[in-house]
Design a protein around this motif. Sequence first.
Motif, PDB file in Angstrom:
ATOM      1  N   THR A   1       0.848  -1.182   0.000  1.00 31.99           N
ATOM      2  CA  THR A   1       0.000   0.000   0.000  1.00 31.99           C
ATOM      3  C   THR A   1       0.892   1.244   0.000  1.00 31.99           C
ATOM      4  O   THR A   1       1.952   1.254   0.636  1.00 31.99           O
ATOM      5  CB  THR A   1      -0.923   0.006   1.231  1.00 31.99           C
ATOM      6  N   SER A   2       0.452   2.273  -0.707  1.00 38.36           N
ATOM      7  CA  SER A   2       1.189   3.533  -0.734  1.00 38.36           C
ATOM      8  C   SER A   2       1.285   4.109   0.677  1.00 38.36           C
ATOM      9  O   SER A   2       0.323   4.038   1.454  1.00 38.36           O
ATOM     10  CB  SER A   2       0.463   4.524  -1.652  1.00 38.36           C
ATOM     11  N   LYS A   3       2.447   4.669   1.011  1.00 34.89           N
ATOM     12  CA  LYS A   3       2.647   5.256   2.338  1.00 34.89           C
ATOM     13  C   LYS A   3       1.932   6.595   2.479  1.00 34.89           C
ATOM     14  O   LYS A   3       1.577   6.997   3.575  1.00 34.89           O
ATOM     15  CB  LYS A   3       4.141   5.427   2.610  1.00 34.89           C
ATOM     16  N   SER A   4       1.708   7.297   1.363  1.00 37.18           N
ATOM     17  CA  SER A   4       1.111   8.626   1.440  1.00 37.18           C
ATOM     18  C   SER A   4      -0.383   8.655   1.132  1.00 37.18           C
ATOM     19  O   SER A   4      -1.079   9.554   1.581  1.00 37.18           O
ATOM     20  CB  SER A   4       1.845   9.585   0.497  1.00 37.18           C
ATOM     21  N   LYS A   5      -0.886   7.663   0.379  1.00 37.23           N
ATOM     22  CA  LYS A   5      -2.307   7.653   0.018  1.00 37.23           C
ATOM     23  C   LYS A   5      -2.820   6.220   0.067  1.00 37.23           C
ATOM     24  O   LYS A   5      -2.429   5.384  -0.742  1.00 37.23           O
ATOM     25  CB  LYS A   5      -2.520   8.255  -1.372  1.00 37.23           C
ATOM     26  N   SER A   6      -3.711   5.944   0.996  1.00 38.35           N
ATOM     27  CA  SER A   6      -4.169   4.571   1.236  1.00 38.35           C
ATOM     28  C   SER A   6      -5.091   4.023   0.153  1.00 38.35           C
ATOM     29  O   SER A   6      -5.406   2.838   0.162  1.00 38.35           O
ATOM     30  CB  SER A   6      -4.864   4.479   2.599  1.00 38.35           C
TER      31      SER A   6
END
Length: 150
Positions: free
Chosen positions: A115-120
Motif C-alpha cells: 500500500t502507498s505510504k502517502s495515500k491509502s
Amino acid sequence: MQPSRLGNFYDDFEVGHTIKHQLSKTIFESDNNLFSLLTMNHHPIHTNIDYAEKAQHGKILVVGTLVFSIVVGITVPDISGKAIANLDYENIVHVGPVFVGDTLYARTTVLSKRTSKSKSDRGIIYVETEAFNQDGEIVLRFRRHVLLKK
C-alpha cells in the motif's frame, strides 16, 4: 461481446503470479529506421547494412531502446493500463540481440506489492518483465514499480 478491460487494479495482482502477455510484435525494417530517425540514433549498426555485415552479428541490430519501448507497450493491457504512474524502471538488461524480422513476446512476474505510504487508496506493485524472441530466447529483462488505484 464485452468491452476490453485495459489494465488491472492493485488488488487484482498477486505476488508470485506470472502474466504471459497476449500482444506480440514483429520488428520491421521500417520500425527500426523510423525509431532511429526520431531518436537521432544514427549509429551505423542500426542503419547501414554494409557496416552491420562486417560487425559482430553480421546484420542490422534493432535499437535497444526501441525493443524496450515495444516491450513496455506489450505489457500495458495487463500491467499499467490503469496505472497512475510507472514510478521507475530499473535493472534494464539487454540479454541478447534483436534483429529486423524478430518477433517479441513478454511475460511479467509480480515480485511484491504494498500500500502507498502517502495515500491509502493506492498501492505499488513491483514487477519483472522478460521479453523473448520467436525462438524463446530471452532478449530483455527489466523491473519497475507501478502505482495503481485500489
